[in-house]
Design a protein around this motif. Structure first.
Motif, PDB file in Angstrom:
ATOM      1  N   LYS A   1       0.849  -1.186   0.000  1.00 45.81           N
ATOM      2  CA  LYS A   1       0.000   0.000   0.000  1.00 45.81           C
ATOM      3  C   LYS A   1       0.889   1.242   0.000  1.00 45.81           C
ATOM      4  O   LYS A   1       1.848   1.321   0.761  1.00 45.81           O
ATOM      5  N   LEU A   2       0.520   2.204  -0.832  1.00 43.89           N
ATOM      6  CA  LEU A   2       1.232   3.481  -0.880  1.00 43.89           C
ATOM      7  C   LEU A   2       0.212   4.601  -0.805  1.00 43.89           C
ATOM      8  O   LEU A   2      -0.761   4.625  -1.571  1.00 43.89           O
ATOM      9  N   ARG A   3       0.441   5.518   0.134  1.00 40.64           N
ATOM     10  CA  ARG A   3      -0.486   6.640   0.316  1.00 40.64           C
ATOM     11  C   ARG A   3       0.290   7.952   0.289  1.00 40.64           C
ATOM     12  O   ARG A   3       1.342   8.075   0.919  1.00 40.64           O
ATOM     13  N   ILE A   4      -0.234   8.930  -0.449  1.00 37.91           N
ATOM     14  CA  ILE A   4       0.349  10.274  -0.522  1.00 37.91           C
ATOM     15  C   ILE A   4      -0.750  11.279  -0.203  1.00 37.91           C
ATOM     16  O   ILE A   4      -1.839  11.214  -0.777  1.00 37.91           O
ATOM     17  N   SER A   5      -0.478  12.200   0.708  1.00 40.16           N
ATOM     18  CA  SER A   5      -1.442  13.249   1.032  1.00 40.16           C
ATOM     19  C   SER A   5      -0.708  14.574   1.163  1.00 40.16           C
ATOM     20  O   SER A   5       0.460  14.622   1.548  1.00 40.16           O
ATOM     21  N   ASP A   6      -1.410  15.650   0.852  1.00 35.93           N
ATOM     22  CA  ASP A   6      -0.771  16.961   0.902  1.00 35.93           C
ATOM     23  C   ASP A   6      -1.843  18.041   0.839  1.00 35.93           C
ATOM     24  O   ASP A   6      -3.016  17.771   0.554  1.00 35.93           O
ATOM     25  N   ARG A   7      -1.420  19.253   1.116  1.00 32.85           N
ATOM     26  CA  ARG A   7      -2.254  20.446   0.970  1.00 32.85           C
ATOM     27  C   ARG A   7      -1.490  21.460   0.152  1.00 32.85           C
ATOM     28  O   ARG A   7      -0.315  21.712   0.408  1.00 32.85           O
ATOM     29  N   PHE A   8      -2.139  22.024  -0.864  1.00 30.95           N
ATOM     30  CA  PHE A   8      -1.505  23.119  -1.597  1.00 30.95           C
ATOM     31  C   PHE A   8      -2.499  24.264  -1.738  1.00 30.95           C
ATOM     32  O   PHE A   8      -3.713  24.058  -1.798  1.00 30.95           O
ATOM     33  N   ARG A   9      -1.969  25.467  -1.766  1.00 37.12           N
ATOM     34  CA  ARG A   9      -2.794  26.673  -1.786  1.00 37.12           C
ATOM     35  C   ARG A   9      -2.845  27.264  -3.189  1.00 37.12           C
ATOM     36  O   ARG A   9      -1.842  27.305  -3.898  1.00 37.12           O
ATOM     37  N   ILE A  10      -4.044  27.701  -3.554  1.00 35.56           N
ATOM     38  CA  ILE A  10      -4.269  28.343  -4.847  1.00 35.56           C
ATOM     39  C   ILE A  10      -4.725  29.765  -4.544  1.00 35.56           C
ATOM     40  O   ILE A  10      -5.918  30.026  -4.358  1.00 35.56           O
ATOM     41  N   GLN A  11      -3.772  30.673  -4.432  1.00 35.81           N
ATOM     42  CA  GLN A  11      -4.090  32.028  -3.995  1.00 35.81           C
ATOM     43  C   GLN A  11      -4.768  32.806  -5.108  1.00 35.81           C
ATOM     44  O   GLN A  11      -4.327  32.739  -6.263  1.00 35.81           O
ATOM     45  N   PRO A  12      -5.841  33.521  -4.824  1.00 35.77           N
ATOM     46  CA  PRO A  12      -6.489  33.683  -3.501  1.00 35.77           C
ATOM     47  C   PRO A  12      -7.723  32.794  -3.347  1.00 35.77           C
ATOM     48  O   PRO A  12      -8.649  33.143  -2.619  1.00 35.77           O
ATOM     49  N   LEU A  13      -7.762  31.665  -4.048  1.00 34.50           N
ATOM     50  CA  LEU A  13      -8.952  30.818  -4.095  1.00 34.50           C
ATOM     51  C   LEU A  13      -8.971  29.745  -3.020  1.00 34.50           C
ATOM     52  O   LEU A  13      -9.681  28.747  -3.142  1.00 34.50           O
ATOM     53  N   GLY A  14      -8.185  29.891  -1.954  1.00 32.04           N
ATOM     54  CA  GLY A  14      -8.227  28.917  -0.878  1.00 32.04           C
ATOM     55  C   GLY A  14      -7.173  27.844  -1.016  1.00 32.04           C
ATOM     56  O   GLY A  14      -6.091  28.071  -1.564  1.00 32.04           O
ATOM     57  N   TYR A  15      -7.512  26.641  -0.544  1.00 32.77           N
ATOM     58  CA  TYR A  15      -6.533  25.557  -0.555  1.00 32.77           C
ATOM     59  C   TYR A  15      -7.208  24.223  -0.871  1.00 32.77           C
ATOM     60  O   TYR A  15      -8.420  24.051  -0.697  1.00 32.77           O
ATOM     61  N   THR A  16      -6.401  23.274  -1.340  1.00 30.96           N
ATOM     62  CA  THR A  16      -6.872  21.944  -1.725  1.00 30.96           C
ATOM     63  C   THR A  16      -6.157  20.900  -0.898  1.00 30.96           C
ATOM     64  O   THR A  16      -4.920  20.907  -0.806  1.00 30.96           O
ATOM     65  N   ASP A  17      -6.915  19.989  -0.299  1.00 34.36           N
ATOM     66  CA  ASP A  17      -6.377  18.800   0.348  1.00 34.36           C
ATOM     67  C   ASP A  17      -6.632  17.605  -0.571  1.00 34.36           C
ATOM     68  O   ASP A  17      -7.751  17.443  -1.084  1.00 34.36           O
ATOM     69  N   TYR A  18      -5.609  16.786  -0.775  1.00 35.24           N
ATOM     70  CA  TYR A  18      -5.813  15.601  -1.601  1.00 35.24           C
ATOM     71  C   TYR A  18      -5.164  14.389  -0.950  1.00 35.24           C
ATOM     72  O   TYR A  18      -4.236  14.493  -0.149  1.00 35.24           O
ATOM     73  N   LEU A  19      -5.672  13.236  -1.300  1.00 29.79           N
ATOM     74  CA  LEU A  19      -5.126  11.965  -0.844  1.00 29.79           C
ATOM     75  C   LEU A  19      -5.195  10.971  -1.999  1.00 29.79           C
ATOM     76  O   LEU A  19      -6.255  10.821  -2.638  1.00 29.79           O
ATOM     77  N   ILE A  20      -4.077  10.316  -2.266  1.00 27.97           N
ATOM     78  CA  ILE A  20      -4.005   9.255  -3.276  1.00 27.97           C
ATOM     79  C   ILE A  20      -3.533   7.989  -2.575  1.00 27.97           C
ATOM     80  O   ILE A  20      -2.509   8.011  -1.880  1.00 27.97           O
ATOM     81  N   ASP A  21      -4.265   6.915  -2.743  1.00 28.02           N
ATOM     82  CA  ASP A  21      -3.969   5.651  -2.063  1.00 28.02           C
ATOM     83  C   ASP A  21      -4.025   4.529  -3.089  1.00 28.02           C
ATOM     84  O   ASP A  21      -5.036   4.361  -3.782  1.00 28.02           O
ATOM     85  N   VAL A  22      -2.933   3.786  -3.185  1.00 24.63           N
ATOM     86  CA  VAL A  22      -2.827   2.693  -4.157  1.00 24.63           C
ATOM     87  C   VAL A  22      -2.456   1.418  -3.408  1.00 24.63           C
ATOM     88  O   VAL A  22      -1.586   1.452  -2.519  1.00 24.63           O
ATOM     89  N   GLY A  23      -3.108   0.294  -3.736  1.00 24.13           N
ATOM     90  CA  GLY A  23      -2.794  -0.954  -3.048  1.00 24.13           C
ATOM     91  C   GLY A  23      -3.028  -2.174  -3.915  1.00 24.13           C
ATOM     92  O   GLY A  23      -3.835  -2.143  -4.853  1.00 24.13           O
ATOM     93  N   LYS A  24      -2.288  -3.251  -3.603  1.00 27.15           N
ATOM     94  CA  LYS A  24      -2.447  -4.513  -4.332  1.00 27.15           C
ATOM     95  C   LYS A  24      -2.082  -5.670  -3.408  1.00 27.15           C
ATOM     96  O   LYS A  24      -1.170  -5.554  -2.574  1.00 27.15           O
ATOM     97  N   THR A  25      -2.842  -6.777  -3.548  1.00 26.72           N
ATOM     98  CA  THR A  25      -2.592  -7.980  -2.769  1.00 26.72           C
ATOM     99  C   THR A  25      -2.321  -9.138  -3.718  1.00 26.72           C
ATOM    100  O   THR A  25      -3.079  -9.356  -4.682  1.00 26.72           O
ATOM    101  N   TRP A  26      -1.241  -9.868  -3.449  1.00 22.69           N
ATOM    102  CA  TRP A  26      -0.930 -11.094  -4.179  1.00 22.69           C
ATOM    103  C   TRP A  26      -1.218 -12.301  -3.278  1.00 22.69           C
ATOM    104  O   TRP A  26      -1.084 -12.210  -2.054  1.00 22.69           O
ATOM    105  N   GLY A  27      -1.576 -13.429  -3.871  1.00 25.18           N
ATOM    106  CA  GLY A  27      -1.899 -14.602  -3.070  1.00 25.18           C
ATOM    107  C   GLY A  27      -3.396 -14.718  -2.879  1.00 25.18           C
ATOM    108  O   GLY A  27      -4.197 -14.056  -3.570  1.00 25.18           O
ATOM    109  N   GLN A  28      -3.815 -15.513  -1.921  1.00 26.29           N
ATOM    110  CA  GLN A  28      -5.230 -15.772  -1.704  1.00 26.29           C
ATOM    111  C   GLN A  28      -5.622 -15.437  -0.274  1.00 26.29           C
ATOM    112  O   GLN A  28      -4.962 -15.857   0.683  1.00 26.29           O
TER     113      GLN A  28
END
Length: 824
Positions: free
Chosen positions: A659-686
């Motif tokens: 599992k890999l997760r990336i999260s961050d906040r970036f600002r778009i002045q003067p329109l506020g800010y954006t929070d984002y989260l990207i989560d990727v995962g994979k399972t092998w086997g049964q």
């Protein structure tokens, strides 16, 4: 961490009152006009002699000033007019009509074009010279910093001070004082910090070593890092200034004419440097802007001095007033550096003019400048840019006398004595324990904390009435070893549930987290819920559950975790657990074998995992065991590697997860800010769906930021998936422009959540999915929403739309969710 918070809250609750000061006030009011034409003059400078207290005439030439001192002279100055010294009556009201006489004043450095505001010409020169004058563009420097912060109670009355319950604390009110403007306040706490700072532009590096830290009534090294330079500095040359996590437009922004109106009002000398004084006002009342004045050096176009104040109409909570004064100096006659900064915030939680509040005042002095020194790479410690010296909290009074850049006043010295006396009083200890109970849910009993009180009684469809009692050891028991546990009983299932565990710091100094955790539990658990969801046995869950309790399992688990932190922001956590799941109620584990459905009584796995978390330059507020992240300006990365070990302690499955997760906040002045989260995962086997990724749904009317609020629990599951969560906060950008809505200070939010996933046939065959549903997504699940936050300052209401998979059972296309959010 909870003890630190409880200390300050308890002290504030105690100091709710005193009697107002009877001292007198010198007041002067009137009108300023042109002596020849009689026209009112706006923005005329008025100052009480020998002080820094004063103001300006308003747009109609009127003024009203007061000071709590026996002042007998008012100084008046205005560009193009002769300065005046006017006698006033001490401790009385003086009404004046000031007639200003014109005088020649040539501005040789400013080319005034026809029809052009001369202040705009000056500001263009300031912006063009920012690269030269901004201290961050210096190649390298070192300096000494001294920082002093004081918290004072204001607008308190005299009723509660006369109550018998506060009789033993009457000595506190002997420390009441007044500001220069004549406002009475009661000192509550004071902190001091002194450090050395080393900065290098290329390659980038900044290192702060805190030499001394002193907090009245408290010793906590983790707090010290937030009192230093890196968390206190406001760079006026930045286009946007981040204050209380809100992005304000600097008066020296590159697009200055878009946000401010400027007026050239005077020409003065400050420390021998000739400066132009500019007054600036916001163009739009609702913008996050300031009012104030700039003093611009007439040769280099550098900011010599600046005074800024929050725009009164700004959409910000709980703060009545916020002022910043900065003064710059030329080091070696060439390079401009910040020399002194004073900040004053008037916190008003009840937001009434006469409501009780608190002053927060900060004074920072920079000295011992060394520009462009030779710097060795060893001076910089990557990942740990703030170092607190071992002796920082143990310095003697004599040592502090040598480190301070300015002496403490008698009042400031008395604050230490007052607070140190208070924190030892039994009544204060009791109040602190009560506040801690309300904040954490635990009630102190000797060296043990009973709780959490909101789980003592609850109810659900499986257990009926559930009664629970437990707790954890207090820090007075040990600062390295914590024991915890609880026992619960259900009147309907007539079963006991139990949990027992411990946390143990392997290193005594705790410089790096080196923590061992062991736990055993046997209790009910509802899977497919996020970490944000209230506990199953929280009484609020019982009250506001919107669907009946289903898909419940009994979880019997043995878990061991070892956590090691290399430096703040980078840690590894190794976990080994054995987990046995048994279905309860109408939940079951059916498996199809040879065309026949068999019901599995329980399933078991043993898993080993390695968690890595990297958050560059993240800072924490730490207690003895727990800590709270103060955030970072960089993305947060988390990587989890896991393996299911078959035939170990009854484990039935073999699989591998990433599992890999990336999260961050970036600002778009003067329109506020954006929070984002990207989560990727994979399972092998049964593995059955219970050990894969069961996508997080919701079963209450409360908004869950980490879940799909329009997805039902156990609706989808995957063994490979990609998440995308996006929230954009406009911070009132649109609503503030609607006259009827502006006063409400509502703020708009847009949300979007999506997941793409799938599950192999082998894993689907391990267990039949609940209700016979197909857990696969087939196509992306999409959910969007519009929210209004800051309703009554704390309420957020989301209107949510489920955009796909509407043909599934119990799917609803629209819903409303509510949450509580506290923000400035």
């Amino acid at each position: 961490m909870s003890q630190l918070r409880a200390y300050f809250i308890a002290l504030a609750l105690l100091l709710l009152c005193a009697w107002p000061s009877l001292a007198q006030v010198t007041r002067v009011k009137g009108l300023v006009v042109d002596g020849r034409t009689g026209e009112p003059l706006a923005f005329v400078n008025l100052m009480f002699k020998g002080t820094q207290v004063g103001g300006h005439s308003d747009l109609n030439g009127q003024f009203d000033l007061n000071i709590h001192k026996p002042i007998d002279t008012l100084l008046v100055s205005y560009l193009g007019y002769k300065p005046q010294r006017i006698a006033i009556q001490r401790f009385k009201l003086t009404e004046l009509k000031i007639k200003m006489q014109s005088a020649e004043n040539v501005l040789n450095a400013v080319e005034i074009l026809p029809g052009e505001n001369p202040a705009h010409r000056i500001m263009r020169n300031v912006v063009e010279a920012k690269k030269v004058n901004d201290p961050v563009n210096v190649e390298a420097y070192q300096y000494r910093m001294y920082n002093k912060i004081e918290f004072d109670l204001n607008n308190y009355g005299d009723k509660l001070s006369k109550r018998r319950a506060l009789k033993r604390f009457q000595f506190v009110f002997d420390y009441a004082d007044t500001t220069e403007e004549g406002k009475v306040f009661l000192p509550m706490a004071i902190t001091e910090n002194t450090s050395t700072v080393t900065y290098r532009r290329e390659p980038p590096g900044k290192q702060e070593v805190i030499l001394g830290s002193r907090i009245s009534g408290l010793k906590n090294a983790s707090v010290s890092q937030f009192l230093g330079d890196m968390y206190q500095n406001i760079n006026i040359y930045d286009n946007f200034l981040l204050i209380f996590n809100r992005s304000f437009v600097s008066p020296v922004t590159d697009n200055f004419l878009r946000y401010y109106k400027y007026y050239l009002v005077d020409s003065v000398f400050i420390e021998g440097e000739r400066c132009y004084k500019l007054l600036f006002l916001p163009k739009r009342k609702q913008d996050l802007t300031f009012t104030g004045d700039l003093f611009i050096h007439d040769q280099t176009w550098a900011v010599k001095q600046v005074n800024i104040r929050f725009n009164d109409q700004s959409n910000i909570n709980y703060i009545k007033q916020f002022d910043v004064f900065q003064q710059y100096t030329r080091v070696n006659g060439k390079t401009w550096m910040l020399e002194k900064e004073k900040t004053m915030a008037d916190f008003a939680p009840f937001e009434r003019n006469d409501g009780m509040g608190m002053y927060g005042r900060k004074t920072t002095i920079y000295s011992h400048f060394n520009l462009n020194p030779p710097l060795n790479d060893s001076l910089f410690k990557p990942g740990k840019d703030i170092v607190v010296a071992d002796s920082a909290t143990e310095l003697s009074d004599a040592a502090w006398d040598t480190l301070r850049s300015e002496r403490l006043s008698k009042t400031e010295k008395d604050i230490y004595k007052m607070v140190d006396t208070l924190v030892e009083m039994p009544r204060i200890v009791q109040i602190k324990d009560l506040v801690k109970m309300l904040a954490t849910g635990y009630l102190k009993w000797d060296k043990f904390l009973l709780g959490q009180y909101y789980t003592f009684v609850s109810w659900n469809d499986i257990e009926g009435m559930r009664y629970k009692l437990g707790g954890i050891t207090d820090n007075s028991f040990s600062k390295r070893l914590e024991l915890r546990g609880w026992l619960a009983y259900g009147t309907q299932d007539k079963r006991f549930k139990v949990k027992a565990g411990m946390r143990w710091f392997l290193n005594a100094n705790k410089e790096h987290r080196n923590l061992l955790t062991l736990n055993y539990k046997s209790d009910l658990e509802q899977l497919s819920l996020s970490a944000n969801t209230l506990q199953l046995d929280n009484i609020m869950t019982s009250l506001f559950r919107r669907t009946r309790l289903k898909y419940v399992t009994n979880v019997e688990e043995i878990r061991g975790t070892y956590e090691y932190e290399y430096f703040p922001g980078l840690l590894n956590r190794i976990t080994v657990f054995n987990r046995r799941l048994t279905p309860l109620g109408d939940f079951s584990f059916p498996r199809e074998i040879g065309g026949t459905t068999h019901f599995i009584p329980h399933i078991t796995t043993t898993e080993v995992s390695l968690h890595t978390r990297f958050a560059w330059r993240e800072k924490y507020l730490s207690g003895e065991f727990d800590r709270m992240s103060a955030g970072t300006r960089y993305p947060v990365l988390q990587l989890d590697l896991s393996a299911g070990i078959p035939n170990l302690m009854g484990s039935e499955f073999s699989y591998y997860k990433v599992k890999l997760r990336i999260s961050d906040r970036f600002r778009i002045q003067p329109l506020g800010y954006t929070d984002y989260l990207i989560d990727v995962g994979k399972t092998w086997g049964q593995a059955p769906y219970l050990f894969l990724e069961v996508h997080l749904g919701s079963q209450t009317y409360a908004l869950d930021q980490l879940a799909f609020n329009m997805m039902n629990i156990f609706e989808f599951a995957s063994d490979r998936y990609v998440y995308l969560f996006v929230d954009h906060h406009f911070e009132g950008f649109f609503l503030n422009k609607v006259p009827l809505l502006r006063k409400l200070k509502w703020r708009e939010v847009l949300t979007f959540k999506s997941v793409i996933g799938d599950m192999s046939a082998e894993n689907r065959a391990q267990l039949i999915y609940p209700d016979g549903q197909d857990p696969r997504l087939h196509r992306p699940y999409l959910e969007s929403g519009v929210a209004i936050e800051n309703i009554f300052k704390v309420v957020r209401v989301d209107a949510l739309w489920r955009m796909t998979h509407l043909d599934r059972p119990l799917a609803r296309p629209f819903g409303l969710r509510v949450s509580m959010v506290f923000r400035f």
